[in-house]
Write an enzyme that holds these catalytic residues in place. Structure first.
Site, mmCIF file in Angstrom:
data_model
loop_
_atom_site.group_PDB
_atom_site.id
_atom_site.type_symbol
_atom_site.label_atom_id
_atom_site.label_comp_id
_atom_site.label_asym_id
_atom_site.label_seq_id
_atom_site.Cartn_x
_atom_site.Cartn_y
_atom_site.Cartn_z
ATOM 1 N N MET A 144 0.802 -1.213 0.000
ATOM 2 C CA MET A 144 0.000 0.000 0.000
ATOM 3 C C MET A 144 0.841 1.271 0.000
ATOM 4 O O MET A 144 0.308 2.372 0.056
ATOM 5 C CB MET A 144 -0.929 0.005 1.221
ATOM 6 C CG MET A 144 -1.806 -1.234 1.317
ATOM 7 S SD MET A 144 -2.943 -1.159 2.692
ATOM 8 C CE MET A 144 -4.088 0.076 2.084
ATOM 9 N N SER A 145 2.157 1.138 -0.047
ATOM 10 C CA SER A 145 2.986 2.341 0.017
ATOM 11 C C SER A 145 4.409 2.043 -0.442
ATOM 12 O O SER A 145 4.826 0.890 -0.515
ATOM 13 C CB SER A 145 3.017 2.880 1.445
ATOM 14 O OG SER A 145 3.630 1.929 2.313
ATOM 15 N N GLU B 257 9.068 10.207 11.142
ATOM 16 C CA GLU B 257 10.370 10.084 11.789
ATOM 17 C C GLU B 257 11.177 8.994 11.090
ATOM 18 O O GLU B 257 10.662 7.912 10.794
ATOM 19 C CB GLU B 257 10.153 9.717 13.257
ATOM 20 C CG GLU B 257 11.377 9.259 14.001
ATOM 21 C CD GLU B 257 11.028 8.654 15.361
ATOM 22 O OE1 GLU B 257 11.966 8.449 16.155
ATOM 23 O OE2 GLU B 257 9.833 8.397 15.624
ATOM 24 N N ASP C 264 -3.222 -3.519 11.009
ATOM 25 C CA ASP C 264 -2.157 -4.206 10.260
ATOM 26 C C ASP C 264 -0.956 -4.475 11.156
ATOM 27 O O ASP C 264 0.189 -4.224 10.778
ATOM 28 C CB ASP C 264 -1.741 -3.394 9.038
ATOM 29 C CG ASP C 264 -0.935 -4.235 8.030
ATOM 30 O OD1 ASP C 264 -1.049 -5.475 8.077
ATOM 31 O OD2 ASP C 264 -0.205 -3.651 7.214
ATOM 32 N N PRO D 268 4.784 -8.661 11.902
ATOM 33 C CA PRO D 268 6.216 -8.531 12.222
ATOM 34 C C PRO D 268 6.943 -7.439 11.437
ATOM 35 O O PRO D 268 7.891 -6.849 11.948
ATOM 36 C CB PRO D 268 6.764 -9.923 11.886
ATOM 37 C CG PRO D 268 5.610 -10.835 12.065
ATOM 38 C CD PRO D 268 4.417 -10.056 11.608
ATOM 39 N N ALA D 269 6.516 -7.156 10.209
ATOM 40 C CA ALA D 269 7.195 -6.137 9.412
ATOM 41 C C ALA D 269 6.904 -4.730 9.910
ATOM 42 O O ALA D 269 7.616 -3.789 9.562
ATOM 43 C CB ALA D 269 6.793 -6.257 7.940
ATOM 44 N N ASN D 270 5.863 -4.556 10.716
ATOM 45 C CA ASN D 270 5.507 -3.234 11.238
ATOM 46 C C ASN D 270 5.977 -3.016 12.676
ATOM 47 O O ASN D 270 5.558 -2.057 13.321
ATOM 48 C CB ASN D 270 3.996 -3.019 11.144
ATOM 49 C CG ASN D 270 3.572 -2.565 9.763
ATOM 50 O OD1 ASN D 270 4.370 -1.990 9.027
ATOM 51 N ND2 ASN D 270 2.327 -2.831 9.393
#
Length: 602
Positions: free
Chosen positions: A29-30, A102, A148, A151-153
């Site tokens: 999504m980004s 950030e 959402d 683990p990736a976030n």
């Protein structure tokens, strides 16, 4: 060109202020960039929101931009929270929304950390859970659900003292939502979030809520401590199905964390562990209460590798021996003679048991470390190329007999050792090795056309010689790979077959039969974008005349951000794909004028 393609190149200035330095990551999504704020002279992370539906109306597009702004405001409302990545601003550039965040220097996400270093200890994973839970609770108190958590976030970065992974941050508020505010929602029926981590009530269309975030937290912590997700499967659809209809895989490393994971992963949100209860349970694992029972060895981490392997086989007992023969008629033995006979018989039985144990251990040692069927006399090493001889006609059926290919080319290797899955015991290696190897080789497999993961698991006697780990192979799914894979290749190496070409490879094309791997930072002729499959009835000669058209149709360079007025599709076919009957073709991009590509492509 598809809206949302990563066409914004390095050196572009966004909103007259933010200079793009390089891309940090690409998500569904980004696209996230490292950028230099020219006004404040500092580095920031810039998130470009992906809007893929190029056929939408101006009104629909405006609604999407409005949603992006609203979600950025949600995250900005958590500014200053110690466990949330700070959102500084949301802006619009060329009709697309960008979020200024950030930049966390030295950060690694939990998924990558586990892939590099293996699963976390239960107490360390509980510490991560407490931080993420704190961030989620702060959002829930403001009526914001994340939607959402995965683990990736979850980012881990050095803290102010320099301690690695001392700072824990939740990011990815890109699809967060604040109920009861009247903001526009997605109209698609597909659930938002990450497959395998989305709560079952969200998958079947229920409203977002705090309980759904807690389920996703359970999936995230499970991945952290086990090394793979509780519902990991071969495809996103299979993962979604497993979340709704199947129980999570039993945890084997979680120790004291296991009951918390089980309670967070309850499918019924009304029976799921609450945030308050989860916080208390996680805190007890991080800092055990004084006076309580000491943590068990399993709660502190895996057992030493030698515990199981050093245990001697059991000695035969009287109950396992053959029944005694009937007494022979005649004079009874004297007590002394009976004692001597008994001692001699016991000694023979003992010696026999020792011989049996030593024989068994010697036989196992001869087949060490992976057993007689595999046949290797020494443990596999990273980068070892292997030839696999399967016992039947079908590949991946039964246990293959492996032999090393020292040249990694001349013998047309079937695959290569790409990683290792460590375990506390041989039993754990057998139970978790295949799933861990699936996870550890996922990135490599995603970039190749026709490969599978295979775990070579040590036997009980071979566990110590195998250094307490299963070897994770990447093997050709239908035939050999013909050479080294992924990072074991070096720039300048010639491709023997297309089987070792992977997505985003840059190619130095010297002739139709001499193609070499090139550094993408230097001059090169083509870049691999993906793969397509041609009709089964085509011969290899016919394929070579039709593959360019197929690639232009199935893997168009414009979808990858390449200007169609400058670039065009190209392709490569290899004999291996026709020998294996897969008929896979490698699709590439090149300049229309035949010039070289200079490393500044999207």
């Amino acid at each position: 060109m598809t809206s949302g393609s990563p066409t914004s190149g390095v050196g572009r200035v966004i909103a007259g202020r933010y200079l793009l330095l390089h891309r940090l990551g690409v998500g569904g999504m980004s696209h996230v960039w490292l950028a230099h704020d020219q006004r404040l002279a500092c580095e920031v992370a810039l998130k470009e929101i992906v809007l893929r539906d190029s056929g939408e109306t101006a009104q629909e597009r405006a609604a999407r931009v409005s949603r992006a702004r609203a979600r950025a405001r949600h995250a900005a409302g958590l500014r200053g929270h110690p466990h949330v990545v700070t959102v500084h601003d949301v802006l619009e550039h060329d009709g697309l929304p960008w979020i200024v965040m950030e930049y966390v220097a030295g950060a690694v996400d939990l998924r990558d950390l586990v892939a590099r270093r293996g699963p976390l200890a239960p107490a360390e994973c509980a510490r991560v859970g407490l931080a993420v839970l704190d961030a989620l609770t702060a959002g829930h108190e403001r009526g914001i659900t994340h939607r959402d958590v995965n683990p990736a976030n979850v980012l881990l970065a050095p803290d102010r003292t320099g301690a690695p992974y001392g700072r824990i941050l939740l990011t990815g508020h890109g699809i967060s939502v604040q109920p009861d505010t009247g903001e526009a929602r997605h109209t698609t029926s597909a659930p938002t979030g990450t497959a395998g981590c989305a709560a079952p009530e969200r998958i079947i269309g229920g409203p977002p809520g705090p309980a759904a975030d807690l389920f996703s937290l359970g999936c995230t912590l499970y991945h952290g401590v086990e090394g793979h997700g509780p519902f990991d499967r071969e495809s996103p659809l299979a993962q979604i199905t497993a979340v709704v209809a199947e129980e999570p895989r039993p945890a084997v490393r979680a120790g004291a964390l296991e009951p918390v994971l089980r309670a967070l992963l309850a499918k019924d949100p009304t029976r799921r562990m609450t945030a308050t209860a989860a916080g208390a349970a996680l805190a007890r694992i991080v800092t055990p209460q004084a006076g309580g029972r000491p943590p068990t060895r399993n709660e502190l981490g895996p057992r030493p590798r030698w515990t199981e392997a050093s245990a001697l086989p059991p000695v035969a007992t009287a109950s396992s021996a053959a029944p005694a023969p009937p007494p022979v008629p005649g004079r009874p033995l004297s007590h002394a003679l009976r004692a001597a006979a008994s001692t001699g018989l016991g000694l023979l039985l003992a010696l026999g048991a020792v011989w049996y144990a030593l024989a068994e251990r010697t036989a196992d040692a001869e087949a060490a470390p992976y057993g007689r069927a595999v046949g290797l006399a020494a443990p596999l090493r990273t980068g070892d190329c292997v030839v696999a001889d399967w016992p039947g006609a079908a590949r991946f059926s039964g246990t293959p007999r492996l032999s090393l290919d020292p040249t990694c080319r001349d013998g047309a290797p079937d695959g290569q050792v790409m990683a290792f899955a460590e375990a506390a015991s041989a039993n754990e290696a057998r139970a978790t090795g295949p799933a861990r190897c699936e996870e550890l080789t996922r990135e490599t497999r995603a970039r190749l056309a026709d490969v599978r993961s295979y775990a070579v698991v040590p036997t009980s006697a071979g566990f110590v010689p195998a250094e307490g780990r299963a070897a994770c192979l990447v093997l050709g799914a239908h035939g050999p790979v013909y050479g080294p894979l992924a990072g074991h290749r070096r720039p300048g190496a010639a491709f023997t077959d297309t089987a070792t070409m992977q997505k985003r490879d840059c190619l130095d094309v010297r002739s139709d039969r001499d193609v070499r791997l090139a550094s993408c930072a230097s001059r090169h002729d083509e870049q691999v974008l993906g793969f397509t499959r041609l009709a089964a009835g085509l011969t290899l000669a016919q394929a070579r005349t039709r593959s360019d058209t197929a690639c232009a149709r199935e893997v168009p360079p414009a979808d990858y951000g390449f200007d169609p007025s400058v670039y065009e599709a190209d392709s490569w076919t290899g004999e291996g794909a026709w020998k294996s009957a897969t008929h896979l073709v490698v699709c590439t991009v090149r300049k229309q004028n035949g010039g070289t590509m200079e490393g500044d492509e999207p």
